[in-house]
Design a protein around this motif. Structure first.
Motif, short mmCIF file in Angstrom:
data_model
loop_
_atom_site.label_atom_id
_atom_site.label_comp_id
_atom_site.label_asym_id
_atom_site.label_seq_id
_atom_site.Cartn_x
_atom_site.Cartn_y
_atom_site.Cartn_z
N SER A 44 15.39 44.15 14.55
CA SER A 44 16.26 44.21 13.73
C SER A 44 15.61 44.58 12.28
N MET A 45 16.43 45.47 11.48
CA MET A 45 15.93 45.84 10.12
C MET A 45 16.54 44.78 9.28
N ASP A 46 15.55 44.12 8.79
CA ASP A 46 15.89 42.84 7.79
C ASP A 46 15.58 42.96 6.49
N ASN A 47 14.71 44.20 6.04
CA ASN A 47 14.67 44.38 4.76
C ASN A 47 15.77 44.88 3.99
N ASP A 48 16.12 44.02 2.97
CA ASP A 48 17.44 44.29 2.07
C ASP A 48 17.08 45.42 1.29
N SER A 49 15.79 45.48 0.98
CA SER A 49 15.57 46.26 -0.54
C SER A 49 15.21 48.00 0.20
N THR A 50 15.33 48.19 1.48
CA THR A 50 15.21 49.51 2.02
C THR A 50 16.25 50.41 1.21
N VAL A 51 15.61 51.54 1.04
CA VAL A 51 16.34 52.58 0.34
C VAL A 51 17.30 53.42 1.59
N ILE A 52 18.41 53.35 1.56
CA ILE A 52 19.23 54.15 2.72
C ILE A 52 19.53 55.30 2.01
N SER A 53 18.88 56.50 2.54
CA SER A 53 19.26 57.94 2.01
C SER A 53 19.08 58.79 3.27
N SER A 54 19.67 59.84 3.21
CA SER A 54 19.58 60.81 4.30
C SER A 54 18.09 61.01 4.61
N GLU A 55 17.23 61.18 3.75
CA GLU A 55 15.82 61.44 3.71
C GLU A 55 15.19 60.10 4.70
N SER A 56 15.44 58.89 3.93
CA SER A 56 14.59 57.90 4.58
C SER A 56 15.19 57.55 5.95
N VAL A 57 16.36 58.16 6.37
CA VAL A 57 16.89 58.05 7.42
C VAL A 57 16.27 59.06 8.67
N GLU A 58 16.25 60.35 8.07
CA GLU A 58 16.07 61.30 9.11
C GLU A 58 14.34 61.47 9.22
N GLN A 59 13.62 60.76 8.31
CA GLN A 59 12.16 60.89 8.54
C GLN A 59 11.84 60.03 9.66
N SER A 60 12.60 59.12 10.20
CA SER A 60 12.41 58.23 11.39
C SER A 60 12.77 58.76 12.42
N MET A 61 11.96 58.53 13.69
CA MET A 61 12.40 59.19 14.88
C MET A 61 13.31 58.28 15.53
N VAL A 62 13.81 57.25 15.09
CA VAL A 62 14.80 56.22 15.82
C VAL A 62 15.77 56.25 14.57
N ARG A 63 15.65 57.11 13.64
CA ARG A 63 16.91 56.99 12.31
C ARG A 63 16.87 55.37 11.69
N CYS A 64 15.94 54.90 11.68
CA CYS A 64 15.93 53.60 10.85
C CYS A 64 15.25 53.79 9.54
N PRO A 65 15.95 53.41 8.59
CA PRO A 65 15.22 53.80 7.06
C PRO A 65 13.78 52.95 6.73
N ASP A 66 13.87 51.98 7.47
CA ASP A 66 12.68 51.08 7.22
C ASP A 66 11.54 51.43 7.73
#
Lengths: 361, 361, 361, 361
Positions: free
Chosen positions: A163-185
């Motif tokens: 689980s992604m449990d880091n509440d301070s993660t910035v959710i943005s199109s960029e942070s999502v798309e940079q991840s191969m699994v589309r998890c911004p953290d």
């Protein structure tokens, strides 16, 4: 009354089997005068397509959308938008072994029971390939939402036990798309990728959770008492392949809470009516209240695994079955654009519906 | 396109505000020749009504259904069934203090934003009183399901922090109805009752979870790709007041599982094709497979609490607000017949839809 | 999919049999904030009711509409408007002789074949009494049209062999209503009345034609290619009891004409685009063009006549039959408000639909 | 709510402009297991296409249908049937002169008023070319009707001032198709052909009437009170380009008749209930009674004529206009398969709807 249309005002009808000539659809009810950025539509399709990264299926479906009508000199004309995506790389022979077998937790058996006849190749109509047409329609819906500055942003918040449990993660199109699994953290993303690679080796699969935020949705969307906004969002998510659950706002956790903890107090901040907390998830009484809308969607593991399983065939004989071909151990990352597309379809439909009835505006 | 109709073939349209002259509805598409047991319909209504036990609101709404059409000499005629339930015991003056205030986590604010005008008395159209009409329609749907031997049985499996975790509990109409909170496990039921009574003293409220089983549903119900059976069930649940989440089969827990754990193997048992396990929850590819269908519905706590809260009024001023009147600290037990009714409406609609298209039968 | 709803956005669902408890309906999709003049609605109902003049049926149906919901402090709230009209003066025993007989050119036989069961009293659901509910919905639609200054005005242009052929007749609400047969031409009106009185003596019946003008309809209404404005008007007329034909603009006479005679040239008159002639009847390509819309509706004679006829009964035996009770020799004058109501329902539906999609306005 | 879908159960959605990439559609709700005779579908398309005889437009549209989905190994699968017809021989430059002009009695002006933007090439969406998609859907509907032995047979009964008044003419597929104008009476056919050839020389156009018989329709089709069979047939006809009127049974002539002349007496003939006469046109109370259904459809002359006309352009200037290109002086003969197709779509929709509700069968 067959179930291949979605949306009442901004209405999308889809057709197509995994290994037929083409899949496609018709959008009826798109307002005229919308500029269609075909590259954007294609880029959305690319987010869904197989083979986009080392952890997805190596099938190289090309998934090129061809618009056939409803767009003239780059703008919508208010007439129906027809489009197709041709099926290539079909390798239908891969599927001959599926002709008479009912794969566990697939739709082979139920389609046969319902229709009496079935295109078995690659799952036919029940294949997730059909969702490519929804991404095309959803991309057009997103172009309309942009005019209203409404943003729909989905991301993977869980894969298997990670689980992604880091509440301070910035959710943005960029942070999502940079991840191969589309998890911004970044940290969770790495763990998820490792898990998927491990499962691929084992020939197994896993599920996951996609979270979705809708920003800048105006108050007033939703049509009680039966077409409440969250209910239409929920249905839209539940019709994505492999989805098993939907919750919005504080969701299932609400059950254990008290009203005094969960009520969202209103406050006037600089002339704008806001809520102090947002356990409601931006929707009250089925109507958006102007706060962020957020929800979660649970996916089961892909049913196709590279392990021997017991099942029955069309004649009712007990047989052993082992999948062949090319499959993803976890489709959740590729489902992110589908979640966004389905949400966008609901939002545009409700935007148009809400414009309808408010006599005073 | 206003959202007051539900179902495509067996279609129910409802009307009415909490403190208007009457609430009611029209069922269109009910097959002819169905014997209507009016006492049964009334008994279902009684399961929903306030004042039925010491832990519910003391409002003594009479909730008597009057059928106006579509039934002749005790049988349906195939023409629309119109009915009303008159509003009595209205005490509208109780609600004068609500005229201009936006209660936290109620629909006052969103209705005003959407429609510009609002019947504030008792929540008006957003009141859960409207669900009485759904119970009437649902009771008629259940009479049709009985002909097919399909049974819909819902029960309370959680109230606040008290979960029913006894897997060996017998779930039956009797075991559910003997409990004031409609929890079939006697031990859990007692704890739940104690919790509700405690909250009543504190002037607070709590949420809960309703579980629902559907037995003997034939294979073939559900209309992919957009009107999948579980998606229509999900939407039906999400449009019940206070619902925040829906899951079916193994639900949210599926996300953490592997395909090899969760796949339901088919087997031929005495000439009948069954599944060994039922993590799918009786639905595969959006179509019922003949196994038990089961799902869970999460309810948030009632927004009305007897504590002082901060909010704003219609003029946008920050004000303090404390509810008056008569309210339930936990409506989940009274929501059990509503869950069953909504499920029954979906099932009858899909039964009729499925009859339509299977050319071979 | 049973056929008791009309209109897609401004949607009306009706219920009720001639001799049940009540008839009524639900209007869903009425914009909020519309002032409802209940006296006006009642006055429209009175134009339809039997017993209004010496040439109509002496049944004294009271036809009082009771609104149950959707209106608060005199204005619509955007929620569904439920209403009923109680059935009085039922004298159901008058109809015992109809229980097993299939009256010629009535719907007794077809209802029995379709539904297997039938409320035979007074025609049940097939009775024209049901049209009273349409007049209520139509009156509300007319109140909305008034805001747009759109006027719908129908009148009788033929009864039996008597046609109104005076082209200079002033067609106004006053000239129509001053005539017992709702024919604005005084001379024709007198002849028509004489004919009806003669038929009453003979125990026979006759048909007629209603013409209808729609003034001030803005350009842009109609949704090609299947919901063209004239097609929805046509369907609306064809579902009035006893209607056998519909034509708009130059109608059937167009067939014998040449394009060079019938084309409507556009011209710019003081900055407004108009047409020189209006053979099109105000609709081109299924969309209103701003000119007067006009159409004609043909009614067959009432099937109930006071003469002996041959027919069969439910057991299939050939029997003689003679009607009893109280009937109109010509219902066409009473159908004038029904024609207007159905046209108004179509226009409001299309007004709202047109508002939807024109992105630029 | 845009109007590009037709039918509620057997539902057809069309797309496409005259000079776009392709036209096409989706049939949703086709029962599974229907054998699709592709040659038959193509032969129906050929009956509609231009250039089929010396009196029609010389445009050689190829009109080849390509099925993309929903058919597997020659049979329908119950999933949506997508198809396209590519646009060839487009010669779009022929239409540059139409870009800014509003042709008299065409839909140029109304489309611009409604949508603000318009594909002007060849009439765009308002072109009768779109009806080719209806013929494809209609051909599939006819294949279903054949299973029920229901036959739909249309023919030209009037062109311009030439009426077919020979009541003893045999109406059969053969007698209709042997005539270039699809009039089964040889004598009238010759006169009609002469008239069309004369008009072609003059650069003028004319209208006509198509009559249609439906044989072997079972009793019970039609859904009162709003989806009466004749009303759905009427709407289906009124949405064919250039249609100005519809009548069924004795039609407009009924208005002048008496009930005693027009009532259809029932009689029992060898155990079958029939009517002695059939002025009702096979439909009573909106439901088929088992007798022949028959109706007439009036077409206005084609708006495109080779004569100079006055009109306005997009800037509102008065201009002269003369059509160029290739056009039919009378499209009525080519509309015969369209009439049959629309009727077939209505009949299949109502067959399936009627199967739905009769609980006892």
């Amino acid at each position: 009354m067959a179930g291949n249309s979605f949306g009442k005002i901004f209405s999308f009808t889809s057709f197509g089997e995994s290994h037929g000539v083409a899949i496609g659809g018709i959008i009826d009810g798109c307002p005229s005068g919308i500029t269609i950025d075909a590259d954007y539509v294609q880029s959305e399709l690319n987010r869904r397509k197989p083979g986009q990264s080392e952890i997805t299926s190596p099938r190289s479906e090309d998934d090129t959308v061809e618009f056939l009508s409803g767009i003239f000199e780059g703008k919508t004309t208010g007439t129906p938008i027809g489009f197709i995506i041709k099926n290539k790389d079909q390798q239908s022979k891969d599927y001959d072994h599926l002709k008479n077998v009912y794969r566990p937790s697939h739709a082979d058996y139920t389609y046969d029971k319902k229709y009496g006849v079935r295109d078995h190749r690659g799952g036919g109509r029940s294949s997730a390939r059909e969702t490519a047409t929804r991404v095309v329609a959803g991309a057009i819906a997103k172009l309309i939402l942009k005019k209203y500055k409404i943003e729909v942003l989905a991301y993977v918040s869980q894969i298997g036990s990670v689980s992604m449990d880091n509440d301070s993660t910035v959710i943005s199109s960029e942070s999502v798309e940079q991840s191969m699994v589309r998890c911004p953290d970044v940290n969770s993303s790495e763990k998820m990728i490792a898990l998927v690679q491990q499962l691929k080796k084992e020939g197994d699969s896993t599920g996951g959770i996609i979270s979705c935020n809708i920003e800048n949705c105006p108050a007033g969307l939703g049509e009680p008492v039966f077409d409440k906004l969250h209910a239409d969002l929920g249905k839209a998510m539940l019709i994505i392949n492999a989805v098993k659950g939907f919750e919005f706002g504080h969701g299932f956790k609400s059950a254990a809470m008290r009203g005094s903890q969960l009520n969202d107090s209103f406050r006037n901040e600089d002339g704008k009516i806001l809520t102090k907390s947002n356990f409601s998830g931006g929707i009250q009484g089925g109507i958006s209240n102007g706060e962020r809308i957020y929800f979660k969607v649970a996916f089961k593991p892909v049913a196709t695994i590279m392990k021997q399983q017991q099942t029955v065939n069309k004649s009712g004989e007990n047989v052993d079955f082992k999948a062949e071909g090319r499959h993803d151990p976890c489709v959740v990352p590729r489902a992110v654009p589908i979640v966004e597309s389905m949400a966008a379809l609901v939002l545009v439909d409700h935007l148009l519906r809400n414009n309808l009835y408010n006599y005073n505006t």
